[in-house]
Design an enzyme around this catalytic site. Sequence first.
Site, mmCIF file in Angstrom:
data_model
loop_
_atom_site.group_PDB
_atom_site.id
_atom_site.type_symbol
_atom_site.label_atom_id
_atom_site.label_comp_id
_atom_site.label_asym_id
_atom_site.label_seq_id
_atom_site.Cartn_x
_atom_site.Cartn_y
_atom_site.Cartn_z
ATOM 1 N N PRO A 12 6.639 -4.203 -0.390
ATOM 2 C CG PRO A 12 4.864 -2.696 -0.582
ATOM 3 C CD PRO A 12 5.350 -3.879 0.219
ATOM 4 C CB CYS A 13 9.760 0.127 -3.251
ATOM 5 S SG CYS A 13 11.482 0.348 -3.472
ATOM 6 N N PRO A 14 9.094 1.389 -0.197
ATOM 7 C CG PRO A 14 9.322 3.360 1.067
ATOM 8 C CD PRO A 14 8.293 2.458 0.427
#
Lengths: 74, 190
Positions: A12-14
Amino acid sequence: MQERVLDCLGEPCPVPLVKAQRALEDLEAGDILIVQIDHSCAMKSLPEWARDAGHNVEIEEIDNGEWEVVIEKS
Amino acid sequence: MIDGESRMWKKLSDALGRNEYYLLWLKDAWPYLTGALLLSILQIATMAVAGNPWGISGAITNWGAWTIEALGGSVEHWYYFSSESARAVLDRGILQDPVSIRNFGIIAGALFSVLIASSFKLKKIRTGKQVTAAVLGGLLMGYGMRVALGCNIGAFYSGISVLSLAGWVYGVFLLLGAIVGGKLLVRFFM
């Protein structure tokens, strides 16, 4: 000229952004970094950062919900 | 017949995939400003209809209570559920709880938006680190949202939108937490 693939699928981000920033540090100008992602939010943050940093960026849709961000280091 | 039909669908979806308004409105991410304006307008609408500011995690806590009660347990003596208003919400049930219904709507809407953008994907768990991070993150968020009496929607976003000072205090510490959390993430999970 070198080409490197960075597998960030499932991250997932980041995480993809930070990993790409680190990978790009090891590359020379003109080298290509291909970041594989499947988190739509990284689709915004990663190209945005890379373009701001002055690199050439292209996004390819590989499959449903899966993309390759191709960054040419400048 | 089946072949002709599937060819027709393929033609239709190919044409749609090239349509500039499909790409602009449904496929590509909206600009932050558009999202911010829509969120603001819609949270006012939901406050007018449901009678309370937009919140999410309070209902999830009640889902936990309903689950425990459905399994034969009781939350009667839990401090959090001991107030009359909390009891009344639990007694009315999940289908009479506007916050729960709205949460279902958010999930359905999110699913619709990825399906219409053909970006739906079931993601595999790839490393033990992802499991650890998800479980740890979930526990911390769940605990934090209860001791803070709200999540980043109910306590932060809605707090600020109804001109409560608490929302701003929440925001300052949310930012500090995000900075520390970001550093920890880079240090331990990458």
